[in-house]
Write a protein that holds these residues in place. Sequence first.
Motif, mmCIF file in Angstrom:
data_model
loop_
_atom_site.group_PDB
_atom_site.id
_atom_site.type_symbol
_atom_site.label_atom_id
_atom_site.label_comp_id
_atom_site.label_asym_id
_atom_site.label_seq_id
_atom_site.Cartn_x
_atom_site.Cartn_y
_atom_site.Cartn_z
ATOM 1 N N GLY A 104 0.620 -1.139 0.193
ATOM 2 C CA GLY A 104 0.081 0.053 0.089
ATOM 3 C C GLY A 104 0.832 1.193 -0.068
ATOM 4 O O GLY A 104 2.159 1.142 0.359
ATOM 5 N N GLY A 105 0.353 2.475 -0.667
ATOM 6 C CA GLY A 105 0.938 3.692 -0.455
ATOM 7 C C GLY A 105 1.989 3.852 -1.404
ATOM 8 O O GLY A 105 2.626 4.941 -1.157
ATOM 9 N N THR A 106 1.925 3.150 -2.386
ATOM 10 C CA THR A 106 2.867 3.356 -3.807
ATOM 11 C C THR A 106 2.384 3.933 -4.892
ATOM 12 O O THR A 106 2.932 4.088 -5.781
ATOM 13 C CB THR A 106 3.638 2.136 -3.924
ATOM 14 O OG1 THR A 106 2.438 1.192 -4.373
ATOM 15 C CG2 THR A 106 4.267 1.461 -2.919
ATOM 16 N N GLY A 107 1.222 4.305 -4.799
ATOM 17 C CA GLY A 107 0.509 4.890 -6.107
ATOM 18 C C GLY A 107 0.800 6.519 -6.243
ATOM 19 O O GLY A 107 1.710 7.073 -5.510
ATOM 20 N N LEU A 108 -0.128 7.152 -6.819
ATOM 21 C CA LEU A 108 0.104 8.589 -7.279
ATOM 22 C C LEU A 108 -0.935 9.648 -6.345
ATOM 23 O O LEU A 108 -0.691 10.757 -6.574
ATOM 24 C CB LEU A 108 -0.376 8.696 -8.685
ATOM 25 C CG LEU A 108 0.125 7.864 -9.727
ATOM 26 C CD1 LEU A 108 -0.248 8.055 -11.015
ATOM 27 C CD2 LEU A 108 1.775 8.243 -9.761
ATOM 28 N N HIS A 164 -1.559 -0.682 -15.549
ATOM 29 C CA HIS A 164 -1.550 0.241 -14.593
ATOM 30 C C HIS A 164 -0.388 0.360 -13.571
ATOM 31 O O HIS A 164 -0.327 1.092 -12.864
ATOM 32 C CB HIS A 164 -2.915 0.611 -13.665
ATOM 33 C CG HIS A 164 -4.103 0.835 -14.534
ATOM 34 N ND1 HIS A 164 -5.281 0.439 -14.368
ATOM 35 C CD2 HIS A 164 -4.202 1.568 -15.958
ATOM 36 C CE1 HIS A 164 -6.181 0.866 -15.745
ATOM 37 N NE2 HIS A 164 -5.303 1.441 -16.273
ATOM 38 N N ALA A 165 0.123 -0.879 -13.752
ATOM 39 C CA ALA A 165 1.388 -1.106 -12.746
ATOM 40 C C ALA A 165 2.346 -0.037 -13.065
ATOM 41 O O ALA A 165 3.351 -0.026 -12.270
ATOM 42 C CB ALA A 165 1.793 -2.599 -12.723
ATOM 43 N N VAL A 166 2.451 0.401 -14.309
ATOM 44 C CA VAL A 166 3.644 1.489 -14.630
ATOM 45 C C VAL A 166 3.336 2.710 -13.441
ATOM 46 O O VAL A 166 4.227 3.318 -13.494
ATOM 47 C CB VAL A 166 3.388 1.958 -15.926
ATOM 48 C CG1 VAL A 166 3.442 0.865 -16.860
ATOM 49 C CG2 VAL A 166 2.193 2.819 -16.477
ATOM 50 N N PHE A 167 2.402 2.881 -12.999
ATOM 51 C CA PHE A 167 2.124 4.166 -11.833
ATOM 52 C C PHE A 167 2.824 3.586 -10.576
ATOM 53 O O PHE A 167 2.689 4.505 -9.706
ATOM 54 C CB PHE A 167 0.830 4.490 -12.151
ATOM 55 C CG PHE A 167 0.177 5.249 -13.481
ATOM 56 C CD1 PHE A 167 1.185 6.149 -13.694
ATOM 57 C CD2 PHE A 167 -0.693 4.564 -13.916
ATOM 58 C CE1 PHE A 167 0.558 6.712 -14.916
ATOM 59 C CE2 PHE A 167 -1.194 5.115 -14.991
ATOM 60 C CZ PHE A 167 -0.624 6.473 -15.686
ATOM 61 N N SER A 168 3.322 2.465 -10.376
ATOM 62 C CA SER A 168 3.572 2.095 -8.989
ATOM 63 C C SER A 168 4.995 2.911 -8.751
ATOM 64 O O SER A 168 5.842 2.740 -9.813
ATOM 65 C CB SER A 168 4.115 0.703 -8.899
ATOM 66 O OG SER A 168 5.075 0.231 -8.243
ATOM 67 N N GLU A 205 8.828 10.961 -7.344
ATOM 68 C CA GLU A 205 9.274 10.191 -8.331
ATOM 69 C C GLU A 205 8.484 9.130 -8.818
ATOM 70 O O GLU A 205 7.698 8.641 -8.142
ATOM 71 C CB GLU A 205 10.785 9.646 -8.142
ATOM 72 C CG GLU A 205 11.535 9.084 -9.624
ATOM 73 C CD GLU A 205 12.862 8.378 -9.158
ATOM 74 O OE1 GLU A 205 13.433 8.057 -10.254
ATOM 75 O OE2 GLU A 205 12.996 8.469 -8.160
ATOM 76 N N ALA A 206 8.095 8.900 -9.967
ATOM 77 C CA ALA A 206 7.287 7.755 -10.356
ATOM 78 C C ALA A 206 8.090 6.915 -11.502
ATOM 79 O O ALA A 206 7.795 7.130 -12.832
ATOM 80 C CB ALA A 206 6.047 8.211 -11.151
ATOM 81 N N PRO A 207 9.159 6.261 -10.977
ATOM 82 C CA PRO A 207 10.045 5.494 -12.084
ATOM 83 C C PRO A 207 9.462 4.630 -12.999
ATOM 84 O O PRO A 207 9.974 4.344 -14.150
ATOM 85 C CB PRO A 207 11.033 4.837 -11.189
ATOM 86 C CG PRO A 207 10.413 4.649 -9.908
ATOM 87 C CD PRO A 207 9.424 5.745 -9.588
ATOM 88 N N GLY A 208 8.627 4.073 -12.577
ATOM 89 C CA GLY A 208 7.806 2.968 -13.484
ATOM 90 C C GLY A 208 7.429 3.309 -14.850
ATOM 91 O O GLY A 208 7.594 2.531 -15.816
ATOM 92 N N ILE A 209 6.939 4.677 -15.059
ATOM 93 C CA ILE A 209 6.819 4.956 -16.348
ATOM 94 C C ILE A 209 8.010 5.093 -17.196
ATOM 95 O O ILE A 209 7.882 4.711 -18.533
ATOM 96 C CB ILE A 209 6.045 6.561 -16.244
ATOM 97 C CG1 ILE A 209 4.837 6.404 -15.288
ATOM 98 C CG2 ILE A 209 5.479 7.001 -17.488
ATOM 99 C CD1 ILE A 209 4.363 7.758 -14.987
ATOM 100 N N VAL A 248 -2.839 4.765 -20.935
ATOM 101 C CA VAL A 248 -2.901 4.693 -19.303
ATOM 102 C C VAL A 248 -3.356 6.280 -18.725
ATOM 103 O O VAL A 248 -3.251 6.429 -17.691
ATOM 104 C CB VAL A 248 -1.924 4.175 -18.539
ATOM 105 C CG1 VAL A 248 -1.784 2.484 -18.999
ATOM 106 C CG2 VAL A 248 -0.319 4.750 -18.907
ATOM 107 N N MET A 249 -3.085 7.239 -19.661
ATOM 108 C CA MET A 249 -3.397 8.802 -18.800
ATOM 109 C C MET A 249 -4.418 8.901 -18.255
ATOM 110 O O MET A 249 -4.361 9.472 -17.050
ATOM 111 C CB MET A 249 -3.080 9.782 -19.943
ATOM 112 C CG MET A 249 -1.422 9.719 -20.382
ATOM 113 S SD MET A 249 -1.283 10.729 -22.117
ATOM 114 C CE MET A 249 -1.547 12.365 -21.363
#
Lengths: 162, 162, 162
Positions: A68-72, A107-111, B89-93, B143-144
Amino acid sequence: MLKVAVITVSDRASRGEYPDRSGPRVREVLERELPGVDVVVEVVADEPRSLRAALRRHLGRDYILTTGGTGLAPRDITPETCARWCDREAPGISEWLRRESQRETPHAVFSRAYSGMKGRTLVVNLPGSLRGAELCARLLAGVMPHGRDMAHGGDHEPQKKQ
Amino acid sequence: MLKVAVITVSDRASRGEYPDRSGPRVREVLERELPGVDVVVEVVADEPRSLRAALRRHLGRDYILTTGGTGLAPRDITPETCARWCDREAPGISEWLRRESQRETPHAVFSRAYSGMKGRTLVVNLPGSLRGAELCARLLAGVMPHGRDMAHGGDHEPQKKQ
Amino acid sequence: MLKVAVITVSDRASRGEYPDRSGPRVREVLERELPGVDVVVEVVADEPRSLRAALRRHLGRDYILTTGGTGLAPRDITPETCARWCDREAPGISEWLRRESQRETPHAVFSRAYSGMKGRTLVVNLPGSLRGAELCARLLAGVMPHGRDMAHGGDHEPQKKQ
């Protein structure tokens, strides 16, 4: 025997608005995949102070996994809090878990998940969703014993492994 | 309706030595993939001050996409400038876009692209090449909307999604 | 002609407890893949001061490749030492090498390897194991000439490449 702490980072679960399901699920997965593992589970709010206190309580365990807590969202503070608390980064773990999670959901790219070390304790952020946490715990379980051995210097004669 | 700014970072395009093609191309892709999207395009020199000023002008938009300035040349300052300006940071993107870009060109490994957030605005560096920018814009478009919702807290009940 | 320094970071090899095999192997690979390349090899202890001194000695070469010291052991200090010494990060290189290394060994996720630049010199951490270093050197050789050209500004007209 591997010693693991699982910290669920969730305002709502910490207030009892719903039961924490991800933490216990991660424990289940670890107990199934790593017989004999010692897992403690804890829930904290999405507050840097609460999370830091929990991290400190479990320092010395082989692994501290968060969920938890790793989103945007503005209150997603898990990665920054762990990054500041750790001494050293281990980015390959999060790169890998994100990549694998993307097979399940784009959507995992936003992790923004982070992984690193404080002393010999490895800290790895897992997703907050039940399925995401479960998948990552299962993947991680396969390499956790080796990571613990490396952290204790057991792998520090690399050129011998040819 | 998604609000996006596209900033082309290029000394030569900013001096009018050639027309900016990547910025308008990114806009075209977004307009095709995300009907109703509101996109503004701007060109700045490869100067931290100019880029920072442009970032500030567009703060509050859902996304600020840059194109250019992510390579290895001494004047490639886009990633550092964006990283210093962002809060998180959002490195996954960037990991994902680099990986996908590598399918087109092995040289994508040299991309130093950054992605992160300032407040609720997502900042993503795209490649400067026309093909690279186009590919990444197309991938990102998918994904935007979800990223925007996450940034506004819409996804902050992760354990419900089981 | 590409100029490369290979620094083996290993307490034991630096004390002569065993011969350095990874450094010479990386040189062999580069000489085979990049005819005419100029490679110097050096061994230092797992000490930030020793590694920094070696990095300084080779500043100005096109590439400084290290082998060793990227794991989880307390004395693994290669990534941090290189990150502090470099001006700019180039994370795509390490993401790629880790991903490829994982095809050979799942434990590659624990690699903390860093890549970045100091001036126009590219610094890339390779694994310490003989097989890992060899694989990564071979992969890297394929893109090294292009990376050198980019670092010298040769690629800084991205929109022309359409």
